[in-house]
Design a protein around this motif. Structure first.
Motif, PDB file in Angstrom:
ATOM      1  N   UNK A 141       0.813  -1.202   0.000  1.00  0.00           N
ATOM      2  CA  UNK A 141       0.000   0.000   0.000  1.00  0.00           C
ATOM      3  C   UNK A 141       0.858   1.269   0.000  1.00  0.00           C
ATOM      4  N   UNK A 142       1.873   1.317   0.854  1.00  0.00           N
ATOM      5  CA  UNK A 142       2.661   2.538   0.982  1.00  0.00           C
ATOM      6  C   UNK A 142       3.290   2.952  -0.340  1.00  0.00           C
ATOM      7  N   UNK A 143       3.859   1.979  -1.047  1.00  0.00           N
ATOM      8  CA  UNK A 143       4.489   2.288  -2.327  1.00  0.00           C
ATOM      9  C   UNK A 143       3.454   2.635  -3.396  1.00  0.00           C
ATOM     10  N   UNK A 144       2.364   1.857  -3.462  1.00  0.00           N
ATOM     11  CA  UNK A 144       1.338   2.132  -4.468  1.00  0.00           C
ATOM     12  C   UNK A 144       0.676   3.483  -4.235  1.00  0.00           C
ATOM     13  N   UNK A 145       0.453   3.833  -2.968  1.00  0.00           N
ATOM     14  CA  UNK A 145      -0.222   5.095  -2.652  1.00  0.00           C
ATOM     15  C   UNK A 145       0.710   6.298  -2.758  1.00  0.00           C
ATOM     16  N   UNK A 146       2.002   6.056  -2.960  1.00  0.00           N
ATOM     17  CA  UNK A 146       2.922   7.189  -3.132  1.00  0.00           C
ATOM     18  C   UNK A 146       2.637   7.956  -4.414  1.00  0.00           C
ATOM     19  N   UNK A 147       1.857   7.351  -5.326  1.00  0.00           N
ATOM     20  CA  UNK A 147       1.507   8.015  -6.582  1.00  0.00           C
ATOM     21  C   UNK A 147       0.191   8.774  -6.480  1.00  0.00           C
ATOM     22  N   UNK A 148      -0.412   8.788  -5.313  1.00  0.00           N
ATOM     23  CA  UNK A 148      -1.703   9.446  -5.149  1.00  0.00           C
ATOM     24  C   UNK A 148      -1.600  10.940  -5.462  1.00  0.00           C
ATOM     25  N   UNK A 149      -2.470  11.405  -6.362  1.00  0.00           N
ATOM     26  CA  UNK A 149      -2.495  12.816  -6.726  1.00  0.00           C
ATOM     27  C   UNK A 149      -1.384  13.246  -7.649  1.00  0.00           C
ATOM     28  N   UNK A 150      -0.567  12.298  -8.138  1.00  0.00           N
ATOM     29  CA  UNK A 150       0.545  12.639  -9.025  1.00  0.00           C
ATOM     30  C   UNK A 150       0.223  12.226 -10.454  1.00  0.00           C
ATOM     31  N   UNK A 151       0.705  13.005 -11.392  1.00  0.00           N
ATOM     32  CA  UNK A 151       0.455  12.750 -12.809  1.00  0.00           C
ATOM     33  C   UNK A 151       1.609  11.923 -13.373  1.00  0.00           C
ATOM     34  N   UNK A 152       1.597  10.637 -13.068  1.00  0.00           N
ATOM     35  CA  UNK A 152       2.690   9.748 -13.433  1.00  0.00           C
ATOM     36  C   UNK A 152       2.190   8.725 -14.453  1.00  0.00           C
ATOM     37  N   UNK A 153       2.962   8.474 -15.490  1.00  0.00           N
ATOM     38  CA  UNK A 153       2.494   7.537 -16.506  1.00  0.00           C
ATOM     39  C   UNK A 153       2.613   6.095 -16.015  1.00  0.00           C
ATOM     40  N   UNK A 154       1.762   5.262 -16.578  1.00  0.00           N
ATOM     41  CA  UNK A 154       1.672   3.866 -16.164  1.00  0.00           C
ATOM     42  C   UNK A 154       3.005   3.140 -16.327  1.00  0.00           C
ATOM     43  N   UNK A 155       3.722   3.434 -17.409  1.00  0.00           N
ATOM     44  CA  UNK A 155       5.003   2.763 -17.646  1.00  0.00           C
ATOM     45  C   UNK A 155       5.997   3.068 -16.530  1.00  0.00           C
TER      46      UNK A 155
ATOM     47  N   UNK B 219       5.253   3.920 -13.423  1.00  0.00           N
ATOM     48  CA  UNK B 219       4.800   3.215 -12.224  1.00  0.00           C
ATOM     49  C   UNK B 219       5.263   1.754 -12.265  1.00  0.00           C
ATOM     50  N   UNK B 220       5.127   1.143 -13.441  1.00  0.00           N
ATOM     51  CA  UNK B 220       5.573  -0.237 -13.584  1.00  0.00           C
ATOM     52  C   UNK B 220       7.050  -0.400 -13.295  1.00  0.00           C
ATOM     53  N   UNK B 221       7.861   0.550 -13.802  1.00  0.00           N
ATOM     54  CA  UNK B 221       9.307   0.458 -13.581  1.00  0.00           C
ATOM     55  C   UNK B 221       9.651   0.636 -12.102  1.00  0.00           C
ATOM     56  N   UNK B 222       9.036   1.614 -11.453  1.00  0.00           N
ATOM     57  CA  UNK B 222       9.401   1.926 -10.073  1.00  0.00           C
ATOM     58  C   UNK B 222       8.928   0.872  -9.079  1.00  0.00           C
ATOM     59  N   UNK B 223       7.781   0.287  -9.347  1.00  0.00           N
ATOM     60  CA  UNK B 223       7.254  -0.725  -8.446  1.00  0.00           C
ATOM     61  C   UNK B 223       7.607  -2.143  -8.876  1.00  0.00           C
ATOM     62  N   UNK B 224       8.147  -2.283 -10.080  1.00  0.00           N
ATOM     63  CA  UNK B 224       8.503  -3.607 -10.563  1.00  0.00           C
ATOM     64  C   UNK B 224       7.297  -4.469 -10.839  1.00  0.00           C
ATOM     65  N   UNK B 225       6.237  -3.883 -11.403  1.00  0.00           N
ATOM     66  CA  UNK B 225       5.008  -4.630 -11.683  1.00  0.00           C
ATOM     67  C   UNK B 225       4.645  -4.528 -13.156  1.00  0.00           C
ATOM     68  N   UNK B 226       3.974  -5.554 -13.646  1.00  0.00           N
ATOM     69  CA  UNK B 226       3.553  -5.602 -15.038  1.00  0.00           C
ATOM     70  C   UNK B 226       2.097  -5.168 -15.224  1.00  0.00           C
ATOM     71  N   UNK B 227       1.365  -5.007 -14.120  1.00  0.00           N
ATOM     72  CA  UNK B 227      -0.050  -4.679 -14.201  1.00  0.00           C
ATOM     73  C   UNK B 227      -0.412  -3.674 -13.129  1.00  0.00           C
ATOM     74  N   UNK B 228      -1.369  -2.805 -13.466  1.00  0.00           N
ATOM     75  CA  UNK B 228      -1.854  -1.813 -12.518  1.00  0.00           C
ATOM     76  C   UNK B 228      -3.378  -1.858 -12.503  1.00  0.00           C
ATOM     77  N   UNK B 229      -3.955  -1.868 -11.297  1.00  0.00           N
ATOM     78  CA  UNK B 229      -5.403  -1.760 -11.146  1.00  0.00           C
ATOM     79  C   UNK B 229      -5.714  -0.362 -10.635  1.00  0.00           C
ATOM     80  N   UNK B 230      -6.548   0.365 -11.339  1.00  0.00           N
ATOM     81  CA  UNK B 230      -6.956   1.690 -10.901  1.00  0.00           C
ATOM     82  C   UNK B 230      -8.453   1.844 -11.132  1.00  0.00           C
ATOM     83  N   UNK B 231      -9.018   2.899 -10.584  1.00  0.00           N
ATOM     84  CA  UNK B 231     -10.450   3.088 -10.752  1.00  0.00           C
ATOM     85  C   UNK B 231     -10.923   4.354 -10.084  1.00  0.00           C
ATOM     86  N   UNK B 232     -12.234   4.457  -9.930  1.00  0.00           N
ATOM     87  CA  UNK B 232     -12.818   5.645  -9.334  1.00  0.00           C
ATOM     88  C   UNK B 232     -14.061   5.259  -8.554  1.00  0.00           C
ATOM     89  N   UNK B 233     -14.443   6.144  -7.644  1.00  0.00           N
ATOM     90  CA  UNK B 233     -15.633   5.943  -6.830  1.00  0.00           C
ATOM     91  C   UNK B 233     -16.455   7.221  -6.836  1.00  0.00           C
TER      92      UNK B 233
END
Length: 541
Positions: free
Chosen positions: A117-131, A133-147
């Motif tokens: 959570x801490x690492x994923x939420x570090x992008x909260x409110x930031x205009x960062x591209x998905x690619x 995010x993948x590099x910094x977190x070492x992940x191939x997939x991102x789940x995002x959404x809205x409420x």
């Protein structure tokens, strides 16, 4: 290509069925484009969560430069905080809570790496591209959404995106009532799991999915209790004493409404432990309550990793039951391999017991899922100090400050490491910076002024009963030991033990006590603090 008939936003992803802006069903719209992104105007390359799908920079590189990159695994995912689209700003807790609950659910899957959570939420409110995010977190997939929440009605959109190409793997919209929130969470978790397994293996593994579905059914029976629980988690993640007290109130209210809701008891234990670590609550007042809450959480749900992790913390820093703490941390890690909290605590325990190879392994696993967490990186820097790797401790501390320059406690790691390297001016300056960042400029001035007469003058000022800076009995003992005041150091350590200060668990490995380590009174303190007698004798302590 598809287009929203209401806002006219265009999408290149043919699998997307609903608009990410307003949730309207999409219609076919034929238009040629040279850009391989799903989302077109309003904001080119920006998703509803304000996450850029690709950089718009002239070089094609990410506009946000990561501190470093993490090796990626194909079976890996980060859940970003869901975008808050309601008119009531107070509903932000629900968006964060929904994402955190999804992280916890996905973290139970053995062969899936889930960013913490801490690492994923570090992008909260930031205009960062998905690619990026993948590099910094070492992940191939991102789940995002809205409420979007209006009264008792919910509209939740969720989309699973590949970080390598930016294309949607899965997306869905949920228009439900608040009472259906648990089913929505389960549906999203299962849909994402199925999508990922289909992507990786060509088929879903039905046995594991059935097991996951069974494990997910641990929600509260009361929606309002669940809301109070989410609010409590929202406040505890702010890491301030005032918010931690607020979290205690909310968890207690959730328990009043649903006395069988295990996560609320685990949350209460965590908040009480946090208030103890931060200082406003005395260990004898708060830690027995935390232990009771953690034991109740486990009694209600033995498979709840958070309950075992909380109990392990109490056993470690208050009961001095290291074997019991290790058992609880190992159980929590087995239940939730991607959860960073039990790994943090277990790595610290292993360091304090001087089982350094095992500690390094846990830190390696921890930073694989939580690379951008200031807390995880700071804890690692401090344990590097305890293991006498001072240069490495300084390097990790500086990396932590790169992540968050206002994370004040990391300056203590810097101060301790420089002290042991004999670079006293830099050590004192780090103590002063700690005071400044923590909001005490007058203490920082006192610390710097005390060094005008040299290192010994600084140490005498820090042990003066009339000093303006407040330290724990343990830290006061550190200064006395450095001065050579063995009797005063032992006396303060005995006071620390009586108070049950959490620092005492690092007594055996703390290099600042090397000068008094062979004193029989020091060895007796180690025994009282729970360290095995054979390890005390073996290390000449």
């Amino acid at each position: 290509m598809k287009q929203c008939p209401k806002c006219e936003r265009c999408y290149l992803d043919s699998t997307l069925n609903f608009c990410l802006e307003d949730g309207e069903p999409l219609r076919d719209y034929v238009q040629m484009s040279d850009f391989p992104t799903e989302v077109m105007p309003h904001s080119f390359g920006v998703s509803e969560s304000r996450t850029k799908l690709f950089s718009a920079g002239p070089s094609g590189e990410a506009a946000y430069a990561p501190p470093d990159t993490v090796s990626r695994r194909l079976n890996s995912i980060a859940v970003l905080p869901f975008t808050h689209m309601s008119s009531d700003p107070d509903d932000e807790y629900f968006c964060d809570g929904l994402a955190e609950e999804l992280i916890n659910a996905l973290a139970k899957i053995d062969d899936l790496k889930v960013a913490a959570r801490t690492s994923a939420f570090s992008f909260k409110g930031k205009n960062v591209d998905i690619a990026a995010i993948g590099r910094q977190l070492g992940v191939e997939n991102v789940l995002e959404g809205s409420v979007r929440k209006s009264g008792n009605r919910l509209r939740i959109t969720a989309q699973l995106i590949g970080t390598s190409d930016g294309y949607h793997i899965w997306s869905e919209r949920y228009d439900r009532e608040m009472r259906d929130v648990f089913e929505i969470q389960d549906e999203i978790t299962l849909a994402v799991t199925i999508a990922l397994k289909s992507k990786l293996f060509g088929t879903a593994e039905n046995d594991q999915l059935a097991l996951l579905l069974q494990e997910l059914k641990s929600h509260s029976n009361d929606v309002e209790a669940y809301n109070l629980y989410l609010r409590g988690r929202f406040y505890i993640n702010k890491f301030t004493t005032a918010d931690a007290f607020r979290a205690v109130e909310l968890f207690e209210q959730a328990i009043e409404l649903d006395s069988s809701f295990a996560p609320a008891y685990a949350g209460l234990a965590d908040a009480l432990i946090m208030l103890t670590e931060m200082g406003p609550m005395a260990p004898h007042e708060s830690m027995p309550k935390a232990k009771t809450a953690a034991l109740k959480a486990i009694e209600l749900d033995e498979s709840l990793a958070e309950g075992h992790s909380s109990l392990g913390m109490v056993l470690q820093v208050y009961d001095y039951d290291f074997a019991g703490a290790e058992e609880q941390f190992q159980r929590a890690i087995k239940l939730s391999p991607n959860n960073p909290i039990p790994r943090q605590s277990y790595a610290v325990l292993l360091t304090e017991l001087e089982r350094l190879d095992e500690a390094d392994h846990q830190f390696k696993r921890l930073l694989e899922v939580d690379p951008l967490s200031p807390v995880s990186n700071w804890i690692y820097s401090f344990c590097l100090f305890l293991s006498r790797r001072y240069d490495a401790a300084l390097e990790r501390a500086n990396a932590t400050l790169d992540l968050d320059p206002n994370f004040g406690v990391v300056y203590l790691s810097v101060a301790f490491a420089y002290q042991m390297k004999g670079e006293h001016r830099l050590s004192v300056d780090a103590y002063a910076r700690w005071s400044e960042v923590m909001g005490s400029p007058e203490n920082a001035a006192y610390i710097r002024d005390s060094f005008q007469g040299g290192w010994e003058n600084f140490l005498r000022a820090m042990t003066d009963e009339k000093r303006t800076v407040t330290f724990s009995s343990y830290i006061t003992a550190v200064f006395h030991a450095t001065l050579g005041n063995t009797d005063a150091a032992i006396a303060n350590l005995e006071t620390s033990l009586q108070k049950r200060e959490s620092h005492m668990v690092m007594l055996k490995s703390d290099p600042r006590f090397d000068a008094i380590r062979n004193d029989p009174r020091f060895r007796e303190l180690l025994s009282k603090a729970g360290f095995p007698e054979d390890s005390i004798q073996r290390n000449g302590a």
